[in-house]
Design a protein around this motif. Structure first.
Motif, PDB file in Angstrom:
ATOM      1  N   ASN A  97      47.965  38.954  35.022  1.00 46.88           N
ATOM      2  CA  ASN A  97      49.295  38.700  35.583  1.00 46.88           C
ATOM      3  C   ASN A  97      49.362  39.137  37.046  1.00 46.88           C
ATOM      4  OD1 ASN A  97      50.559  37.726  33.101  1.00 46.88           O
ATOM      5  ND2 ASN A  97      50.324  39.836  32.367  1.00 46.88           N
ATOM      6  N   GLU A  98      48.784  40.291  37.348  1.00 50.58           N
ATOM      7  CA  GLU A  98      48.755  40.761  38.727  1.00 50.58           C
ATOM      8  C   GLU A  98      47.918  39.824  39.599  1.00 50.58           C
ATOM      9  OE1 GLU A  98      47.296  44.635  41.378  1.00 50.58           O
ATOM     10  OE2 GLU A  98      47.111  44.646  39.185  1.00 50.58           O
ATOM     11  N   LYS A  99      46.820  39.345  39.038  1.00 46.96           N
ATOM     12  CA  LYS A  99      45.937  38.459  39.787  1.00 46.96           C
ATOM     13  C   LYS A  99      46.641  37.155  40.150  1.00 46.96           C
ATOM     14  CE  LYS A  99      41.131  36.900  39.575  1.00 46.96           C
ATOM     15  NZ  LYS A  99      39.895  36.980  38.772  1.00 46.96           N
ATOM     16  N   VAL A 100      47.352  36.561  39.193  1.00 41.22           N
ATOM     17  CA  VAL A 100      48.078  35.316  39.457  1.00 41.22           C
ATOM     18  C   VAL A 100      49.207  35.562  40.445  1.00 41.22           C
ATOM     19  CG1 VAL A 100      49.522  33.522  38.436  1.00 41.22           C
ATOM     20  CG2 VAL A 100      47.474  34.309  37.247  1.00 41.22           C
ATOM     21  N   ALA A 101      49.882  36.696  40.326  1.00 43.41           N
ATOM     22  CA  ALA A 101      50.973  37.012  41.244  1.00 43.41           C
ATOM     23  C   ALA A 101      50.460  37.150  42.673  1.00 43.41           C
ATOM     24  CB  ALA A 101      51.673  38.298  40.808  1.00 43.41           C
ATOM     25  N   LEU A 102      49.294  37.801  42.845  1.00 40.77           N
ATOM     26  CA  LEU A 102      48.707  37.945  44.175  1.00 40.77           C
ATOM     27  C   LEU A 102      48.282  36.598  44.738  1.00 40.77           C
ATOM     28  CD1 LEU A 102      46.573  41.187  43.716  1.00 40.77           C
ATOM     29  CD2 LEU A 102      48.596  40.911  45.134  1.00 40.77           C
ATOM     30  N   LEU A 103      47.680  35.773  43.895  1.00 41.22           N
ATOM     31  CA  LEU A 103      47.257  34.448  44.350  1.00 41.22           C
ATOM     32  C   LEU A 103      48.460  33.622  44.783  1.00 41.22           C
ATOM     33  CD1 LEU A 103      45.051  32.368  44.777  1.00 41.22           C
ATOM     34  CD2 LEU A 103      45.275  31.705  42.380  1.00 41.22           C
ATOM     35  N   LEU A 139      41.609  32.779  49.663  1.00 36.93           N
ATOM     36  CA  LEU A 139      40.767  33.910  50.076  1.00 36.93           C
ATOM     37  C   LEU A 139      39.462  33.999  49.299  1.00 36.93           C
ATOM     38  CD1 LEU A 139      43.263  36.831  50.779  1.00 36.93           C
ATOM     39  CD2 LEU A 139      42.450  35.035  52.296  1.00 36.93           C
ATOM     40  N   MET A 140      39.070  32.925  48.615  1.00 34.12           N
ATOM     41  CA  MET A 140      37.814  32.906  47.866  1.00 34.12           C
ATOM     42  C   MET A 140      36.881  31.867  48.491  1.00 34.12           C
ATOM     43  SD  MET A 140      38.210  35.150  45.459  1.00 34.12           S
ATOM     44  CE  MET A 140      37.086  34.763  44.117  1.00 34.12           C
ATOM     45  N   PRO A 141      35.573  32.156  48.592  1.00 31.44           N
ATOM     46  CA  PRO A 141      34.628  31.226  49.240  1.00 31.44           C
ATOM     47  C   PRO A 141      34.215  30.090  48.319  1.00 31.44           C
ATOM     48  CG  PRO A 141      33.459  33.162  48.485  1.00 31.44           C
ATOM     49  CD  PRO A 141      34.915  33.417  48.170  1.00 31.44           C
ATOM     50  N   LEU A 142      35.151  29.189  48.046  1.00 37.23           N
ATOM     51  CA  LEU A 142      34.905  28.136  47.057  1.00 37.23           C
ATOM     52  C   LEU A 142      35.097  26.726  47.600  1.00 37.23           C
ATOM     53  CD1 LEU A 142      36.789  29.778  44.032  1.00 37.23           C
ATOM     54  CD2 LEU A 142      34.326  29.777  44.460  1.00 37.23           C
ATOM     55  N   GLY A 151      41.078  41.024  52.879  1.00 38.13           N
ATOM     56  CA  GLY A 151      42.194  41.916  52.642  1.00 38.13           C
ATOM     57  C   GLY A 151      42.362  42.289  51.184  1.00 38.13           C
ATOM     58  N   VAL A 152      41.910  41.432  50.281  1.00 40.24           N
ATOM     59  CA  VAL A 152      41.988  41.733  48.853  1.00 40.24           C
ATOM     60  C   VAL A 152      40.865  40.984  48.145  1.00 40.24           C
ATOM     61  CG1 VAL A 152      43.600  39.836  48.408  1.00 40.24           C
ATOM     62  CG2 VAL A 152      43.505  41.754  46.822  1.00 40.24           C
ATOM     63  N   ASP A 153      40.271  41.631  47.168  1.00 46.49           N
ATOM     64  CA  ASP A 153      39.219  41.014  46.356  1.00 46.49           C
ATOM     65  C   ASP A 153      39.820  40.648  45.004  1.00 46.49           C
ATOM     66  OD1 ASP A 153      36.998  40.159  45.056  1.00 46.49           O
ATOM     67  OD2 ASP A 153      35.946  42.098  45.075  1.00 46.49           O
ATOM     68  N   LEU A 154      40.103  39.370  44.831  1.00 43.19           N
ATOM     69  CA  LEU A 154      40.741  38.941  43.591  1.00 43.19           C
ATOM     70  C   LEU A 154      39.851  39.207  42.378  1.00 43.19           C
ATOM     71  CD1 LEU A 154      42.373  35.568  44.707  1.00 43.19           C
ATOM     72  CD2 LEU A 154      43.517  37.720  44.235  1.00 43.19           C
ATOM     73  N   ASN A 155      38.534  39.178  42.577  1.00 42.39           N
ATOM     74  CA  ASN A 155      37.630  39.417  41.443  1.00 42.39           C
ATOM     75  C   ASN A 155      37.698  40.856  40.940  1.00 42.39           C
ATOM     76  OD1 ASN A 155      36.567  36.793  41.330  1.00 42.39           O
ATOM     77  ND2 ASN A 155      35.173  37.234  43.026  1.00 42.39           N
ATOM     78  N   PRO A 190      47.748  42.924  53.321  1.00 41.03           N
ATOM     79  CA  PRO A 190      46.323  42.606  53.173  1.00 41.03           C
ATOM     80  C   PRO A 190      46.062  41.186  52.692  1.00 41.03           C
ATOM     81  CG  PRO A 190      46.783  44.770  52.257  1.00 41.03           C
ATOM     82  CD  PRO A 190      48.108  44.126  52.543  1.00 41.03           C
ATOM     83  N   LEU A 191      47.053  40.551  52.072  1.00 44.07           N
ATOM     84  CA  LEU A 191      46.840  39.206  51.543  1.00 44.07           C
ATOM     85  C   LEU A 191      46.682  38.160  52.629  1.00 44.07           C
ATOM     86  CD1 LEU A 191      49.453  39.185  48.647  1.00 44.07           C
ATOM     87  CD2 LEU A 191      47.044  39.734  48.532  1.00 44.07           C
TER      88      LEU A 191
END
Length: 841
Positions: A492-498, A185-188, A482-486, A476-477
């Motif tokens: 820990n929450e960020k890695v779990a969402l990813l 979900l990141m424009p990379l 649906g979610v802005d990881l930044n 939303p994932l």
């Protein structure tokens, strides 16, 4: 040999060293095996040179591919291996996922910072370096860090670990397609293809920031723009609509444009279930009940299950979701591919195959479970419509387990109508390209890639209308935005969402926001589905007076404009004089001045006895050829009349007073002694000045173009506007319907051709020109246009390029006429010349 597929999900492979695996060290039966020690972010792997010996993975310790046989991993005690002490330095030893990710990132960036691209790897010493940056090469389940650089001739990627080879090199001249990708979900992401119609790319790169990605994209796109046309979803749609792309090719291109990639299992290309019959001995593609209903998502095909899901949804606390799983996820993809990619499945499931009864055992069982299962809503993958049937056959003789009835899992059980795997694929391809699917595929595209992708909260009345209820647990994932990881600060929450994003599946990027138009199919016979699934085969002849958009299926004229020659020309002195010339004698026959202001448009009525001309003085003039004088005048508008058309006894006039008027002419007793009476039938109001108008061949629709760039499509019978579209950034010079009335082409001051789907109002193609094109004629595919510079240009609309340029006027070509036989053309220009052209066959 060692495969990166043996690593954990999103694990990095840093480096390797030559090493020995010593068994029973210091004992009489001590044995030593030479091999490679791979240092990875969450594990250490020893790959012996002797492939009879197992690969050893240390996180826990696993034995993998013992005796070179692909099988579930064996777990042994860590103490048996002397190099287990390395595990204390691995990220996997940290308890929190955020700490693991931070440690991996620090190690990775440190290693990348200490290295750079080896320019000795350039193909030529004369190459000029344009850019170098850090990136990762994405392959299924694994990303490989390294350095990217682009020169004036090549794109290079040098992996940090030298795997799978020291440098990956792609010649820019071979690049055919390039796509920006979202990854997690990141424009990379950036994916490069050196083939036009292939599903698999040559390289998929993920960057550490979007600036590097965008700069590299710009460099490559700039290089290839001179010989490669960048296609949009709308341009592919136009090609598909007119039969230039198969259903398979169109779905392939839509998947690519929507960020689906074979290198990303969380966004693997998605294709629809097409066939619904897996029990008959013969597959009948003429029966609608043979096919899956493409207007509904998988989860809505079985009403009883849908009712249960709706009940659960209404009782569910927030966040609500309709379906408990997505229609495409890494697990679902590998469910289908386990026989050809078993190592992927073992990697994804911690060294184990799924339970034998849950494997891909049978087409009929899988289809039934997708209809009835409480949590199974998966669609298909493109392999079901290609030519390689190996994914249906256990050619590797894998031990995939024993089912409850005692039967071993072997080849996929095929339906009775398929004589073998290859025959199954052939019939699946025929079904995908069948008339029924061609007529209904746009409905499925609306669900997966289009306007139904993001529906509202469902109710009983809207249940079958909206389709985006494929939410996983944290819905939303699944979709873009649906979610802005930044924005998430807790690592820990960020890695779990990813991790959830990568494992639960993602919805394709939305490509269309309004209903997708149907494919253009000659309707000799039409299959229609009813609620009882009965067959209805009806003759549908094309009626010239038919007003329905769907039934306007007149074949386009095929024009051969590749050999057009100038016969002769005439010169006119001023713009306010009407002159008539004889084509045979090439001399002037009549001349009359109506006004001291410019004439804007003229036409000859059927019978060649009356000429009508409009003027900037707000009037419309009627000239009798037989009597050689003006016999009528109509004060039609409050400002200049810009364009007139005549169809079936009706006069249509456009004006700078922001109206289009429809007139019915009631003739007098004779043209010489009685004035005609003009009855105003309709007045089509606009917000700004109207510059041009045109009608479709059935006289049921009118297109008007304004000075501010808006295109309006009107229903002439009701005087109601169907679409109001801001197509151009300046004056609309000309607009015309295709012969079958399905598309509308316009050209404007902004140097663009725009193609509109008349049924939906969707802008489906845009072609940029070097200079404004003032007027044109077209057959739905090929365009003959008159340019601002005076040249005549022949365009391939689908290819978006000029086929031929013909020297014409010395000033802008302002008007163009073509006869019904399409072999004679007349052009008028600002150089006051009228030119007669002939198509030579």
């Amino acid at each position: 040999k060692f495969s990166l597929l043996l690593l954990n999900l999103e694990e990095y492979y840093f480096e390797q060293h030559t090493a020995n695996h010593i068994i029973n060290k210091g004992c009489r039966d001590e044995r030593k095996f030479r091999g490679s020690l791979k240092i990875c972010s969450k594990s250490i792997i020893f790959e012996p040179d002797d492939n009879i010996q197992p690969i050893i993975k240390v996180s826990s310790v696993f034995l993998i591919k013992e005796r070179n046989i692909i099988a579930p991993y064996k777990t042994v005690r860590v103490s048996e291996y002397f190099f287990a002490i390395f595990s204390k330095q691995m990220a996997s030893c940290l308890d929190k996922m955020g700490d693991q990710a931070a440690m991996i990132t620090a190690i990775l960036q440190s290693r990348l910072a200490r290295t750079s691209f080896d320019k000795n790897r350039f193909q030529s010493i004369s190459e000029t370096l344009h850019m170098e940056c850090k990136a990762e090469m994405v392959t299924p389940l694994v990303t490989n860090p390294g350095h990217v650089c682009v020169t004036d001739a090549n794109l290079y990627f040098q992996p940090l670990n030298g795997y799978p080879k020291p440098v990956v090199q792609i010649t820019l001249q071979n690049v055919r397609r390039i796509y920006k990708r979202r990854h997690g979900l990141m424009p990379l992401g950036l994916e490069v293809f050196c083939t036009e119609n292939d599903l698999c790319s040559d390289i998929y790169l993920k960057f550490y920031n979007c600036q590097d990605r965008d700069e590299l994209y710009y460099l490559i796109a700039t290089y290839i723009e001179n010989h490669i046309t960048e296609h949009t979803a709308e341009s592919y749609m136009l090609q598909w609509q007119r039969g230039h792309l198969s259903n398979y090719q169109y779905l392939l291109h839509l998947n690519n444009l929507a960020d689906r990639s074979c290198n990303d299992l969380s966004q693997y290309p998605v294709f629809p279930w097409i066939i619904a019959d897996y029990s008959s001995s013969v597959l009948d593609l003429t029966k609608p009940e043979t096919f899956r209903d493409l207007s509904k998502p998988i989860g809505a095909l079985n009403k009883e299950r849908l009712d249960r899901l709706l009940t659960r949804y209404q009782e569910m606390p927030e966040p609500k979701f309709m379906y408990g799983s997505h229609y495409s996820s890494p697990g679902y993809v590998l469910f289908y591919l386990v026989r050809v990619a078993p190592e992927y499945m073992l990697c994804l499931q911690n060294g184990k195959f799924d339970h034998a009864d849950r494997m891909f055992n049978s087409l009929a069982e899988t289809w039934k479970n997708c209809l009835d299962g409480a949590t199974d809503f998966k669609e298909l993958i493109p392999e079901f419509y290609e030519n390689d049937s190996s994914f249906l056959v256990n050619s590797l003789k894998l031990d995939l387990g024993k089912r409850q009835g005692g039967k071993m899992v072997e080849d996929v059980e095929l339906p009775p109508w398929a004589s073998g795997p290859d025959d199954f694929l052939q019939k699946s391809q025929e079904a995908l390209e069948s008339q029924y699917v061609s007529e209904h595929l746009h409905e499925w595209i609306d669900i997966i890639f289009g306007y139904k992708q993001k529906g509202n909260e469902p109710s009983v009345s809207t249940l079958y209308k909206y389709a985006f209820f494929f939410f996983p647990v944290f819905h939303p994932l699944t979709y873009e935005g649906g979610v802005d990881l930044n924005s998430i600060m807790d690592p820990n929450e960020k890695v779990a969402l990813l991790t959830q994003i990568l494992e639960f599946g993602q919805t394709p990027k939305q490509l269309f926001t309004i209903p997708h138009p149907r494919r253009i199919i000659p309707k000799l016979k039409s299959l229609s589905r009813t609620s009882s699934h009965s067959v209805s085969i009806t003759e549908s002849p094309v009626s010239p007076n038919e007003e329905s958009f769907e039934d306007l299926t007149e074949e386009s004229i095929t024009l051969a404009w590749n050999n057009i020659v100038l016969l002769f020309s005439f010169h006119s002195q001023n713009y306010s004089t009407l002159k008539m010339f004889s084509k045979e004698s090439k001399t002037i026959q009549r001349s009359v001045s109506f006004s001291n202001m410019a004439l804007s448009s003229c036409l000859i009525l059927p019978g060649d006895t009356t000429v009508i001309s409009s003027s900037w003085d707000n009037h419309i003039y009627f000239y009798s050829v037989a009597f050689g004088r003006r016999h009528d005048i109509l004060m039609g508008h409050d400002d200049a009349v810009s364009k007139i058309c005549w169809r079936d006894g009706r006069l249509y006039s456009a004006s700078w007073d922001s109206t289009v008027k429809v007139w019915h002419c009631v003739p007098g007793e004779t043209l010489s002694n009685k004035k005609n009476h003009f009855e105003l039938l309709a007045e089509l109001e606009h917000d700004v000045s109207v510059n041009t108008i045109n009608l479709n061949s059935a006289n049921t629709m009118l297109a008007s173009g304004t000075k501010e760039g808006t295109i309006n499509v009107w229903d002439v019978t009701t005087a109601v506007v169907l679409h109001q579209l801001p197509c151009h950034s300046g004056t609309v010079f000309d607009a015309a319907f295709s012969p079958d009335s399905r598309h509308l082409l316009s050209t404007g001051e902004d140097c663009c051709f725009k193609v509109i789907d008349v049924q939906t109002g969707m802008l489906i193609s845009s072609v940029t020109t070097d200079e404004p094109q003032r007027c044109f004629r077209w057959d739905g595919n090929t365009i003959l246009s008159g340019s601002q510079s005076g040249d005549l240009l022949i365009w391939d609309l689908l290819g978006g390029k000029v086929i031929e340029r013909i020297k014409g006027h010395t000033g802008a070509v302002t008007s163009m006429w073509m006869n019904e036989q399409c072999n004679s053309v007349i052009t008028g220009g600002e150089d006051k010349q009228i030119m007669f052209w002939k198509l030579q066959y």
